[in-house]
Design a protein around this motif. Structure first.
Motif, PDB file in Angstrom:
ATOM      1  N   PHE A  32      -5.788  15.515  -4.006  1.00 57.35           N
ATOM      2  CA  PHE A  32      -6.768  14.862  -3.155  1.00 57.35           C
ATOM      3  C   PHE A  32      -7.028  15.717  -1.935  1.00 57.35           C
ATOM      4  O   PHE A  32      -6.095  16.044  -1.198  1.00 57.35           O
ATOM      5  N   SER A  46      -4.784   0.293  -4.969  1.00 57.46           N
ATOM      6  CA  SER A  46      -5.960   0.447  -4.116  1.00 57.46           C
ATOM      7  C   SER A  46      -7.154   1.050  -4.840  1.00 57.46           C
ATOM      8  O   SER A  46      -8.290   0.796  -4.456  1.00 57.46           O
ATOM      9  N   GLY A  97       0.839  -1.202   0.000  1.00 55.37           N
ATOM     10  CA  GLY A  97       0.000   0.000   0.000  1.00 55.37           C
ATOM     11  C   GLY A  97       0.872   1.248   0.000  1.00 55.37           C
ATOM     12  O   GLY A  97       2.047   1.220   0.417  1.00 55.37           O
ATOM     13  N   ARG A 151      -3.451  -4.674  -0.859  1.00 59.29           N
ATOM     14  CA  ARG A 151      -2.271  -4.065  -0.216  1.00 59.29           C
ATOM     15  C   ARG A 151      -1.062  -4.196  -1.129  1.00 59.29           C
ATOM     16  O   ARG A 151      -0.049  -4.792  -0.778  1.00 59.29           O
ATOM     17  N   HIS A 164      -2.174   9.951   6.413  1.00 61.06           N
ATOM     18  CA  HIS A 164      -0.846  10.158   5.829  1.00 61.06           C
ATOM     19  C   HIS A 164      -0.043  11.154   6.663  1.00 61.06           C
ATOM     20  O   HIS A 164       1.147  10.972   6.908  1.00 61.06           O
ATOM     21  N   SER A 209       0.533   3.655   1.928  1.00 58.22           N
ATOM     22  CA  SER A 209       0.823   4.013   3.325  1.00 58.22           C
ATOM     23  C   SER A 209       2.113   3.345   3.791  1.00 58.22           C
ATOM     24  O   SER A 209       2.891   3.946   4.537  1.00 58.22           O
TER      25      SER A 209
HETATM   26  C1  LIG Z   1      -4.784  10.454  -1.543  1.00 55.72           C
HETATM   27  C2  LIG Z   1      -4.592   8.976  -1.458  1.00 55.72           C
HETATM   28  N1  LIG Z   1      -3.373   8.478  -1.567  1.00 55.72           N
HETATM   29  C3  LIG Z   1      -3.139   7.144  -1.507  1.00 55.72           C
HETATM   30  C4  LIG Z   1      -4.175   6.267  -1.312  1.00 55.72           C
HETATM   31  C5  LIG Z   1      -3.888   4.789  -1.297  1.00 55.72           C
HETATM   32  O1  LIG Z   1      -3.491   4.340  -0.088  1.00 55.72           O
HETATM   33  P1  LIG Z   1      -3.098   2.779   0.082  1.00 55.72           P
HETATM   34  O2  LIG Z   1      -2.321   2.358  -1.116  1.00 55.72           O
HETATM   35  O3  LIG Z   1      -2.330   2.756   1.344  1.00 55.72           O
HETATM   36  O4  LIG Z   1      -4.396   2.007   0.174  1.00 55.72           O
HETATM   37  C6  LIG Z   1      -5.459   6.732  -1.168  1.00 55.72           C
HETATM   38  C7  LIG Z   1      -6.557   5.792  -0.924  1.00 55.72           C
HETATM   39  O5  LIG Z   1      -7.624   6.143  -0.499  1.00 55.72           O
HETATM   40  C8  LIG Z   1      -5.686   8.123  -1.249  1.00 55.72           C
HETATM   41  O6  LIG Z   1      -6.917   8.629  -1.143  1.00 55.72           O
END
Ligand SMILES: Cc1ncc(COP(=O)(O)O)c(C=O)c1O
Length: 466
Positions: free
Chosen positions: A252, A311, A182, A319, A212, A184
């Motif tokens: 975002f 994701s 992921g 993940r 984040h 994260s």
């Molecule tokens: C702004 C942003 N970045 C990254 C992600 C992806 O996160 P991850 O790959 O940890 O699920 C998301 C998912 O909702 C997101 O909204």
């Protein structure tokens, strides 16, 4: 904050400590409901009463209540206050079976869910994925099932480098790709690397995800919000930072691309100062009306870490994500990840096969068309039913921003919660130290519901708009 409160005949110990008061309170209340310390049907104190008890702002309590209503733990009805939902009951016996794991229950789901962040999980290409998994496993040598390379399987890193260069304009050498669990996970690794390099401050956008920001804070990094205006995030204030986290292709949650002059300014800053740019390309595949905006990394591969994820394009439950690292960071990031903190080999090999066989492109094309139809339906319905609401940020992605008349966001979010409609107001994403003028808006994840629930969710949304 005091750690106990006694109101309305209730006496409950709450441990709402930690960096975010709102999150701490939400977690503490959720845990109290989950474990049965707050019984189903219990009436909670008014937000004013609880805020006074705890010595915190009333809005913090109101926001925590609204979050838990949206998650289904609490219910809120006009006239009868906020109560513990009956469906959120703890299991009859809270004593675990001898030798068994402690009993857990999932929170009750809201009737409609328009929170951003999740694609339509019903659209996951199960049959194609299974076929790819079968082919990948049949072709995998025995040693592929060992611990392997901490960067991830070479098949996947090579497939990703090819795909990212073709589809997103990323300059990727498979040797500098790091497969992560992921975005994260990638951010956590990079946070540790930056901190070890002596970085103290990471500039972030005024609007973004608190998880984040929290990951960076957990690595010992301070986040400093950059101003946001009609051209997107303004990098002028970058001079105070050592690194920056951006969503350049599709901010975002505001939904605008970073203006070309500002893209250039960010890369210039990194070249001049040695600063590191973390590019979060979370939904770069989804652009509807024009060519996708290419990755910023293509302009400065020696300074930009590109981060992508499955994701949005496939499913968050996989993940699986990837970082393309500047050569100067690749070794440190691989060492920080370590050799055991890796993703499952079979999923990696399956994704590699899915990419090289064209399955990934076919899937993205198919879901892109469906999401585009939903976006169009959203725009049409809102124009017809709520002419005072403006839908923005619609050229790309899986969510839209509905600009509301000033001063109405909180009441719309509350009304939605009363109707069992889970959604997020823009305030949910705002950096606590952002200086940009607040806007009243909703962030609507139109990809979230499965097809059969989409029109009902849209109807429920229109019913609560001013
Ligand atoms: C702004 C942003 N970045 C990254 C992600 C992806 O996160 P991850 O790959 O940890 O699920 C998301 C998912 O909702 C997101 O909204």
């Amino acid at each position: 904050m005091p750690d106990s409160w006694a109101t309305s005949g209730l006496d409950l110990h709450l441990e709402a400590a930690g960096p975010g008061l709102r999150r701490g309170l939400t977690d503490a209340l959720r845990e109290a409901v989950r474990t049965g310390r707050l019984a189903p049907g219990t009436r909670l104190p008014s937000s004013r009463g609880l805020a006074a008890d705890l010595g915190i702002a009333r809005n913090t309590v109101a926001d925590a209540y609204a979050d838990l209503v949206a998650e289904g733990w609490l219910t809120a009805r006009q006239g009868s206050g906020t109560r513990v939902a009956t469906r959120a009951a703890a299991p009859p016996s809270r004593r675990p079976a001898p030798g068994g794991p402690p009993a857990r229950r999932e929170p009750a789901r809201p009737a409609h869910d328009l929170r951003p962040g999740t694609p339509d999980l019903a659209s996951f290409p199960r049959a194609e994925w299974l076929r790819a998994a079968r082919r990948a496993l049949a072709a995998a040598p025995h040693h592929a099932l060992g611990y392997g390379d901490p960067r991830g399987r070479a098949e996947l890193r090579t497939a990703l480098a090819g795909y990212l260069s073709r589809a997103r304009g990323v300059r990727a050498d498979p040797g500098h790709v790091l497969v992560c669990g992921g975005f994260s996970h990638g951010l956590k690794i990079l946070g540790a690397v930056l901190r070890a390099r002596g970085v103290r401050t990471v500039a972030v956008e005024s609007y973004g995800l608190d998880v984040h920001r929290d990951l960076l804070a957990a690595a010992g990094l301070r986040t400093e919000p950059l101003p946001f205006d009609a051209l997107g995030t303004d990098p002028a204030a970058l001079r105070n930072a050592d690194a920056v986290l951006l969503t350049p292709a599709h901010q975002f949650p505001m939904g605008v691309p970073l203006h070309p002059d500002r893209r250039a300014a960010v890369v210039d800053w990194a070249r001049r100062t040695g600063g590191v740019v973390l590019e979060d390309d979370y939904d770069g595949e989804f652009r509807y009306d024009r060519q996708p905006v290419g990755a910023l990394q293509g302009l400065g591969p020696d300074h930009v870490v590109y981060l992508g994820t499955a994701s949005k394009s496939l499913a968050p439950g996989l993940r699986l994500a990837w970082a393309v690292l500047p050569p100067g960071l690749a070794e440190e990031a691989t060492a920080a990840k370590g050799s055991t903190d890796t993703c499952g080999t079979l999923d990696q090999l399956t994704l590699a096969e899915f990419l090289t066989s064209g399955g990934y492109d076919r899937h993205v094309r198919a879901v892109r068309m469906r999401y585009r139809r939903r976006r169009d339906a959203l725009v049409t319905a809102v124009a017809a039913r709520a002419p005072e609401v403006r839908v923005t940020g619609i050229a790309a992605g899986l969510h839209a921003v509905l600009r509301l008349p000033p001063g109405t966001e909180r009441s719309v979010v509350q009304a939605a919660a009363w109707q069992g409609l889970a959604l997020n107001g823009l305030a949910f994403f705002r950096h606590p130290a952002a200086r940009t003028d607040p806007l009243d808006a909703l962030v609507i994840g139109y990809a979230t519901p499965p097809d059969h629930a989409w029109s009902g969710a849209l109807e429920a949304l229109c019913a609560v708009l001013p």
